[in-house]
Design an enzyme around this catalytic site. Structure first.
Site, PDB file in Angstrom:
ATOM      1  CE1 TYR A 115      70.713  52.203 -17.120  1.00 10.62           C
ATOM      2  CE2 TYR A 115      72.817  51.198 -17.746  1.00 10.62           C
ATOM      3  CZ  TYR A 115      71.458  51.457 -18.174  1.00 10.62           C
ATOM      4  OH  TYR A 115      70.862  51.104 -19.288  1.00 10.62           O
ATOM      5  CD1 TRP A 117      71.402  46.868 -19.485  1.00  9.36           C
ATOM      6  CD2 TRP A 117      70.595  45.051 -20.445  1.00  9.36           C
ATOM      7  NE1 TRP A 117      70.577  47.282 -20.726  1.00  9.36           N
ATOM      8  CE2 TRP A 117      69.990  46.024 -21.243  1.00  9.36           C
ATOM      9  CE3 TRP A 117      70.115  43.825 -21.111  1.00  9.36           C
ATOM     10  CZ2 TRP A 117      69.003  46.051 -22.415  1.00  9.36           C
ATOM     11  CZ3 TRP A 117      69.268  43.556 -21.909  1.00  9.36           C
ATOM     12  CH2 TRP A 117      68.549  44.509 -22.661  1.00  9.36           C
TER      13      TRP A 117
HETATM   14  N1  LIG Z   1      74.206  42.096 -29.801  1.00 10.52           N
HETATM   15  C1  LIG Z   1      73.847  43.061 -28.974  1.00 10.52           C
HETATM   16  N2  LIG Z   1      72.610  43.573 -29.049  1.00 10.52           N
HETATM   17  C2  LIG Z   1      72.240  44.594 -28.178  1.00 10.52           C
HETATM   18  C3  LIG Z   1      73.075  45.078 -27.410  1.00 10.52           C
HETATM   19  C4  LIG Z   1      74.314  44.459 -27.187  1.00 10.52           C
HETATM   20  O1  LIG Z   1      75.263  44.702 -26.471  1.00 10.52           O
HETATM   21  N3  LIG Z   1      74.747  43.322 -27.987  1.00 10.52           N
HETATM   22  N4  LIG Z   1      72.556  45.946 -26.402  1.00 10.52           N
HETATM   23  C5  LIG Z   1      71.501  46.227 -26.199  1.00 10.52           C
HETATM   24  C6  LIG Z   1      71.117  47.561 -25.685  1.00 10.52           C
HETATM   25  S1  LIG Z   1      71.233  47.826 -24.103  1.00 10.52           S
HETATM   26  C7  LIG Z   1      70.418  48.638 -26.363  1.00 10.52           C
HETATM   27  S2  LIG Z   1      70.110  50.101 -25.530  1.00 10.52           S
HETATM   28  C8  LIG Z   1      70.344  48.620 -27.760  1.00 10.52           C
HETATM   29  C9  LIG Z   1      70.943  49.772 -28.513  1.00 10.52           C
HETATM   30  O2  LIG Z   1      70.415  50.106 -29.794  1.00 10.52           O
HETATM   31  P1  LIG Z   1      71.084  51.020 -30.623  1.00 10.52           P
HETATM   32  O3  LIG Z   1      71.441  52.292 -29.946  1.00 10.52           O
HETATM   33  O4  LIG Z   1      69.982  51.024 -31.880  1.00 10.52           O
HETATM   34  O5  LIG Z   1      72.147  50.066 -31.465  1.00 10.52           O
HETATM   35  P2  LIG Z   1      73.532  50.606 -31.723  1.00 10.52           P
HETATM   36  O6  LIG Z   1      74.368  49.425 -32.148  1.00 10.52           O
HETATM   37  O7  LIG Z   1      74.275  51.335 -30.683  1.00 10.52           O
HETATM   38  O8  LIG Z   1      73.292  51.386 -32.775  1.00 10.52           O
HETATM   39  C10 LIG Z   1      72.596  51.357 -34.102  1.00 10.52           C
HETATM   40  C11 LIG Z   1      73.409  51.540 -35.346  1.00 10.52           C
HETATM   41  O9  LIG Z   1      73.156  53.088 -35.436  1.00 10.52           O
HETATM   42  C12 LIG Z   1      74.281  53.485 -36.406  1.00 10.52           C
HETATM   43  N5  LIG Z   1      74.511  54.765 -35.984  1.00 10.52           N
HETATM   44  C13 LIG Z   1      75.623  55.430 -34.931  1.00 10.52           C
HETATM   45  N6  LIG Z   1      75.383  56.668 -35.151  1.00 10.52           N
HETATM   46  C14 LIG Z   1      74.485  57.051 -35.925  1.00 10.52           C
HETATM   47  C15 LIG Z   1      74.040  58.280 -36.447  1.00 10.52           C
HETATM   48  O10 LIG Z   1      74.538  59.291 -36.026  1.00 10.52           O
HETATM   49  N7  LIG Z   1      73.256  58.350 -37.385  1.00 10.52           N
HETATM   50  C16 LIG Z   1      72.726  57.138 -38.060  1.00 10.52           C
HETATM   51  N8  LIG Z   1      71.925  57.299 -38.900  1.00 10.52           N
HETATM   52  N9  LIG Z   1      73.170  55.931 -37.765  1.00 10.52           N
HETATM   53  C17 LIG Z   1      73.942  55.910 -36.774  1.00 10.52           C
HETATM   54  C18 LIG Z   1      75.434  52.618 -36.203  1.00 10.52           C
HETATM   55  O11 LIG Z   1      76.049  52.167 -37.245  1.00 10.52           O
HETATM   56  C19 LIG Z   1      74.791  51.379 -35.571  1.00 10.52           C
HETATM   57  O12 LIG Z   1      74.982  50.204 -36.297  1.00 10.52           O
HETATM   58  O13 LIG Z   1      70.887  47.277 -28.366  1.00 10.52           O
HETATM   59  C20 LIG Z   1      70.673  46.285 -27.551  1.00 10.52           C
HETATM   60  N10 LIG Z   1      70.980  44.943 -28.308  1.00 10.52           N
HETATM   61  N1  LIG Z   2      80.617  54.119 -25.610  1.00  7.43           N
HETATM   62  C1  LIG Z   2      79.401  53.402 -25.564  1.00  7.43           C
HETATM   63  N2  LIG Z   2      79.096  53.129 -24.308  1.00  7.43           N
HETATM   64  C2  LIG Z   2      77.952  52.622 -24.034  1.00  7.43           C
HETATM   65  C3  LIG Z   2      76.942  52.799 -24.926  1.00  7.43           C
HETATM   66  C4  LIG Z   2      77.337  52.993 -26.393  1.00  7.43           C
HETATM   67  O1  LIG Z   2      76.454  52.644 -27.312  1.00  7.43           O
HETATM   68  N3  LIG Z   2      78.503  53.335 -26.411  1.00  7.43           N
HETATM   69  N4  LIG Z   2      75.631  51.872 -24.640  1.00  7.43           N
HETATM   70  C5  LIG Z   2      75.273  52.016 -23.294  1.00  7.43           C
HETATM   71  C6  LIG Z   2      74.057  51.112 -23.072  1.00  7.43           C
HETATM   72  S1  LIG Z   2      72.584  51.369 -24.065  1.00  7.43           S
HETATM   73  C7  LIG Z   2      73.971  50.571 -21.716  1.00  7.43           C
HETATM   74  S2  LIG Z   2      72.324  49.705 -21.493  1.00  7.43           S
HETATM   75  C8  LIG Z   2      75.110  50.200 -21.005  1.00  7.43           C
HETATM   76  C9  LIG Z   2      75.352  48.553 -20.538  1.00  7.43           C
HETATM   77  O2  LIG Z   2      76.037  48.828 -19.421  1.00  7.43           O
HETATM   78  P1  LIG Z   2      75.986  47.804 -18.519  1.00  7.43           P
HETATM   79  O3  LIG Z   2      74.539  47.257 -18.350  1.00  7.43           O
HETATM   80  O4  LIG Z   2      76.771  48.242 -17.107  1.00  7.43           O
HETATM   81  O5  LIG Z   2      76.635  46.619 -18.841  1.00  7.43           O
HETATM   82  P2  LIG Z   2      76.811  45.105 -18.702  1.00  7.43           P
HETATM   83  O6  LIG Z   2      78.163  44.614 -19.388  1.00  7.43           O
HETATM   84  O7  LIG Z   2      75.555  44.429 -19.167  1.00  7.43           O
HETATM   85  O8  LIG Z   2      76.886  44.868 -17.220  1.00  7.43           O
HETATM   86  C10 LIG Z   2      76.223  43.963 -16.312  1.00  7.43           C
HETATM   87  C11 LIG Z   2      77.202  43.490 -15.364  1.00  7.43           C
HETATM   88  O9  LIG Z   2      76.462  42.861 -14.373  1.00  7.43           O
HETATM   89  C12 LIG Z   2      76.975  41.578 -13.970  1.00  7.43           C
HETATM   90  N5  LIG Z   2      76.059  40.497 -13.554  1.00  7.43           N
HETATM   91  C13 LIG Z   2      75.484  39.761 -14.439  1.00  7.43           C
HETATM   92  N6  LIG Z   2      74.807  38.769 -13.716  1.00  7.43           N
HETATM   93  C14 LIG Z   2      74.635  39.267 -12.313  1.00  7.43           C
HETATM   94  C15 LIG Z   2      74.256  39.008 -11.046  1.00  7.43           C
HETATM   95  O10 LIG Z   2      73.426  37.990 -11.027  1.00  7.43           O
HETATM   96  N7  LIG Z   2      74.848  39.437 -10.028  1.00  7.43           N
HETATM   97  C16 LIG Z   2      75.719  40.379  -9.888  1.00  7.43           C
HETATM   98  N8  LIG Z   2      75.824  41.016  -8.839  1.00  7.43           N
HETATM   99  N9  LIG Z   2      76.108  40.921 -11.233  1.00  7.43           N
HETATM  100  C17 LIG Z   2      75.784  40.183 -12.360  1.00  7.43           C
HETATM  101  C18 LIG Z   2      77.739  41.138 -15.290  1.00  7.43           C
HETATM  102  O11 LIG Z   2      78.997  40.494 -15.075  1.00  7.43           O
HETATM  103  C19 LIG Z   2      78.274  42.571 -15.581  1.00  7.43           C
HETATM  104  O12 LIG Z   2      79.373  43.031 -15.305  1.00  7.43           O
HETATM  105  O13 LIG Z   2      76.212  50.709 -21.572  1.00  7.43           O
HETATM  106  C20 LIG Z   2      76.321  52.061 -22.272  1.00  7.43           C
HETATM  107  N10 LIG Z   2      77.541  52.536 -22.699  1.00  7.43           N
HETATM  108 MO   LIG Z   3      71.144  50.006 -23.498  1.00  4.26          MO
END
Ligand SMILES: Nc1nc2c(c(=O)[nH]1)N[C@H]1C(S)=C(S)[C@@H](COP(=O)(O)OP(=O)(O)OC[C@H]3O[C@@H](n4cnc5c(=O)[nH]c(N)nc54)[C@H](O)[C@@H]3O)O[C@H]1N2
Ligand SMILES: Nc1nc2c(c(=O)[nH]1)N[C@H]1C(S)=C(S)[C@@H](COP(=O)(O)OP(=O)(O)OC[C@H]3O[C@@H](n4cnc5c(=O)[nH]c(N)nc54)[C@H](O)[C@@H]3O)O[C@H]1N2
Ligand SMILES: [Mo]
Length: 768
Positions: A115, A117
């Site tokens: 898993y 990105w």
């Molecule tokens: N810059 C940046 N943007 C991203 C990402 C990133 O790593 N960096 N990751 C991307 C990815 S993979 C995903 S899945 C999305 C995730 O998108 P989201 O899940 O929407 O993002 P979060 O920042 O985890 O949460 C959004 C807000 O929810 C609020 N929150 C937390 N818990 C609760 C709760 O219980 N109730 C309410 N009402 N609010 C709550 C927090 O204050 C937080 O700022 O973001 C994407 N966008």
């Molecule tokens: N506590 C907490 N944990 C969370 C979340 C949260 O809200 N709270 N959010 C969750 C969510 S929504 C998500 S989506 C996950 C994200 O979790 P991940 O998707 O595992 O996070 P990334 O840091 O994007 O990891 C991608 C990795 O791929 C590597 N990579 C990039 N390009 C390449 C390439 O070309 N080749 C290879 N081999 N590697 C490459 C990068 O260096 C990086 O280490 O985290 C989850 N974890």
């Molecule tokens: Mo995500």
């Protein structure tokens, strides 16, 4: 092929946006945002440092202990040094291990869920390449669903017939601006999350759309523990709510609608099933607890009269309901999504332009966009003969309990016996919960292979580490379901060190197994790009949207996709004629009560939306010991763990530690001031972080974003990865999603000498 030879200013793309890069003497010297981007992300400016920096893996490495014969499993990784090896040796070792495990234990013993990105670009997508390789090699155990919204993906098909309310297309912003007068935003619309476009793209549109809606007179209401979840320059009301109590608020809103006779009974009768059961629960007839505003006030911290007024407001004006994906990344995370859909049904707003319910409008760029419904360009999968899956966030359970049975969305499944773990394009030591437990479970594998461009914590916890190129070192095509552009990604610099493309690494491993051609289909990279583009061009032709041929596209660098002229109105056909356009649910209607779900017999996800007090929230007994509810929101300065060691992320650290936002009163009560280094801890572990103060979040709530590279010294992460603190349990038996977003902690000043952050420098290497 000459047409693909790079020129001087070259376009490339990332999940955080497209850009052009200038190069001098083989090094990136400048980064310019893509001209078509109205709101570029500063994350792009860390690119040169990331590509050329010291955290790159320069050549293949093998863990010394593993080379010396330690393959029994049980070894805590990231302790002994690595030995550099040449590519032939590394390739042979991996091919040998894949064959050994496949033949001795069966393909299900190879865990290739991988898993993550990966990076932008549809051909070189690391996880896709890896899974194609493992399928050709004989099969592997894979993972289902996403860390982002697993609970939502599991429950919404039972309720609304599919998962489009979660993954899109959702009610679009243009229609919201025209038709909605009130928009409830659970979790706000935090623009930092709009920096991200999955797959690589050119248009950051969340900010422009939000401002457009505000200007058009939509009253925005930010229901969140954090005020800054709505940008300060956008007029909005902030209703602070205790984390993980949203379902209680939604039930109380329903209570007011029902008791004040504000339910749209015509809609409920025509389009829903099970109203009586939900009504009996809301009124307390079935469980003795009426879900009154006063009841919800005690859970949510929102005054009862504000709840009553809010219910009247949404019943009295055209209303759009949205919630961040974060709400379901919690114990019982299925419930707020189900209940929000139920609330929209009671309002009768589903199927109307600009109204209804949708998730993620503030979670990622392009949610709520007006982009036409076009296919994305991409690779296809090979059939996987192992026929073995786990819900993505159950990895630690899988590693700890080979052969054990468990429940998942109406099925009874069994964990495989994992011997080999293979990861490319993800960072489980970023993304998984309760990392101290995960690290011990991970140690049970006999062999762990990771492809990475950088020395991330996942790479450090591997036995065989293969250096991958970054997007800047190869040609590719960016394409995202929600972006305006399909973009040429042109190689900017040569592969750094001995890095190779994941495609080439996989092809060579299969070569050693005699399976190369089946994997490559006898195409090289450029033949693949032409093939993928050509296939997409054919699809676009058939849809009546001809696009230029490959050569014209590559020369121009982009294809721009047209906006749709009509509104995105989810479930419009169903609402127009529920008999003719039955939903794919048990009853064919919107399920306020689900016989299917009730039939599973899960105590943690019964037949109608239900309030459960989670184990860890400000109302639980544990809050006396751990009185702060920490939110692990997405980081503003990077994507997950990507770009952590460079640019805006590195600049934001406090003495090298990840910042944690504390309410000024909570800090004062602990004698903490801005810039202090604190230990954030609970029974599962601890991490260090640097204090930032705010008054714009609920007292008792802290925010420690995800993504600081895990840097364990025993059970303490010295850098600030919040996943040493989070709980590793499933959302429920239905979704088995990650409970990642938040948990209870305490903070205290870190008194001892500050241990160095070691994870931003390469690990120890010894010559074999
Ligand atoms: N810059 C940046 N943007 C991203 C990402 C990133 O790593 N960096 N990751 C991307 C990815 S993979 C995903 S899945 C999305 C995730 O998108 P989201 O899940 O929407 O993002 P979060 O920042 O985890 O949460 C959004 C807000 O929810 C609020 N929150 C937390 N818990 C609760 C709760 O219980 N109730 C309410 N009402 N609010 C709550 C927090 O204050 C937080 O700022 O973001 C994407 N966008
Ligand atoms: N506590 C907490 N944990 C969370 C979340 C949260 O809200 N709270 N959010 C969750 C969510 S929504 C998500 S989506 C996950 C994200 O979790 P991940 O998707 O595992 O996070 P990334 O840091 O994007 O990891 C991608 C990795 O791929 C590597 N990579 C990039 N390009 C390449 C390439 O070309 N080749 C290879 N081999 N590697 C490459 C990068 O260096 C990086 O280490 O985290 C989850 N974890
Ligand atoms: Mo995500």
């Amino acid at each position: 092929m000459n047409d693909l030879v790079p020129t001087d200013l070259r376009q490339n793309a990332s999940h955080w946006g497209a850009f052009t890069a200038a190069v001098q003497g083989g090094r990136i010297t400048e980064i310019h945002p893509f001209a078509g981007d109205p709101d570029p992300s500063p994350i792009i400016y860390g690119t040169a440092e990331a590509v050329h920096g010291r955290t790159r893996i320069d050549r293949p490495h093998v863990r010394k202990g593993w080379l010396d014969g330690d393959r029994a499993g049980g070894t805590l990784r990231a302790q002994d040094p690595f030995v550099p090896v040449d590519w032939d040796t590394a390739t042979r070792l991996v091919a040998g291990e894949l064959s050994r495990v496949r033949d001795d234990f069966g393909p299900a013993s190879i865990f290739g869920g991988s898993y993550g990105w990966s990076s932008a670009g549809r051909f070189h997508h690391a996880k896709t390449q890896l899974q194609r390789m493992l399928a050709v090699a004989g099969g592997f155990t894979t993972s289902l669903m996403s860390y982002s919204y697993a609970a939502g993906q599991a429950i919404m098909p039972h309720i609304l017939g599919d998962m489009s309310s979660v993954v899109g297309p959702v009610t679009d912003w243009r229609a919201i601006a025209r038709h909605a007068r009130v928009m409830l935003c659970f979790g706000g619309i935090p623009l930092r999350n709009g920096q991200i476009i999955n797959g690589g793209g050119g248009e950051h549109d969340m900010g422009p759309w939000l401002r457009h809606a505000a200007k058009a007179g939509v009253r925005l209401i930010n229901i969140s523990p954090v005020k800054a979840d709505m940008p300060a320059d956008v007029p909005a009301e902030w209703i602070p709510i205790r984390p993980t109590t949203d379902t209680a608020l939604m039930l109380a809103l329903a209570h007011v609608l029902i008791t004040e006779d504000r339910v749209d009974h015509g809609f409920v009768e025509r389009c829903t099933s099970g109203y009586d059961r939900l009504r009996a629960y809301v009124l307390g007839e079935s469980d003795g607890t009426p879900k009154t505003p006063a009841w919800a006030a005690a859970e949510t911290g929102i005054p009862a009269d504000r709840i009553v007024a809010l219910a009247r407001e949404i019943a009295g004006a055209p209303t759009m309901l949205t919630a961040a994906w974060s709400l379901q990344r919690a114990e019982y995370g299925e419930q707020p999504f189900w209940m929000l859909a139920a609330l929209a049904a009671l309002l009768g707003s589903i199927g109307k332009p600009g109204l209804g319910v949708g998730f993620g409008h503030g979670s990622i760029a392009g949610m709520g966009t007006v982009r036409g419904d076009f296919p994305t360009l991409g690779m296809s999968a090979f059939p996987n003969r192992a026929n073995s899956i786990i819900p993505v966030a159950r990895i630690t359970d899988m590693l700890e309990n080979p052969g054990a049975e468990y429940d998942y969305n109406g099925r009874r499944l069994r964990y495989p016996d994992t011997r080999l773990i293979y990861w490319a394009g993800g960072n489980p030591f970023h993304h998984h919960q309760d990392l101290n437990r995960f690290r011990r479970a991970w140690a049970r594998a006999e062999t762990i292979v990771v492809h990475e461009p950088w020395w991330t914590s996942a790479a450090r916890h591997a036995d065989i580490v293969l250096p991958a190129t970054t997007t800047l070192e190869r040609d590719d095509i960016a394409s995202s379901a929600r972006d305006r552009f399909v973009l040429a990604m042109k190689q900017v610099v040569p592969p750094q060190g001995q890095a190779r493309d994941d495609f080439a690494i996989c092809a060579d491993i299969l070569d050693a197994m005699g399976l190369r051609d089946r994997f490559t289909e006898q195409r090289d990279v450029h033949a693949w790009l032409r093939f993928l583009y050509g296939r997409w061009q054919g699809q676009m032709d058939r849809l009546g949207h001809p696009v230029p041929d490959f050569d014209a596209f590559w020369a121009e660098g982009r294809v721009e996709l047209p906006d749709r002229t009509d509104d995105v109105v989810p479930m419009a056909a169903f609402v127009r004629d529920p008999e003719q356009h039955r939903l794919n649910t048990g009853s064919g209607k919107i399920e306020l009560f689900s016989e299917t779900i009730a039939g599973f017999g899960y105590a943690d996800c019964p037949g109608h939306p239900t309030w459960f007090a989670p184990r860890e929230y400000l109302g639980s007994p544990l809050a006396t010991r751990y009185p702060l509810h920490v939110l692990t929101a997405q980081p503003a300065t990077r994507l997950h763990s990507q770009m952590d060691a460079v640019g805006p992320s590195l600049e934001s650290k406090i003495e090298g530690r990840e910042p944690i936002w504390l309410h000024a009163d909570d800090a004062a009560a602990r004698g903490l001031v801005e810039g202090d280094i604190v230990r954030v801890f609970n029974d599962r572990g601890a991490c260090l972080a640097g204090v930032r103060l705010t008054r714009d979040q609920l007292p008792g709530v802290a925010v420690l974003p995800t993504g600081a590279w895990y840097d364990p010294q025993d059970t303490l992460c010295v850098h600030g990865n919040p996943n040493v603190l989070t709980q590793d349990i499933g959302t429920s038996k239905l979704g088995q999603g990650p409970v990642a977003q938040s948990c209870l902690v305490e903070v205290e000043r870190f008194a001892g000498p500050l241990p160095p952050v070691t994870v931003h420098v390469p690990p120890a290497v010894v010559e074999g």
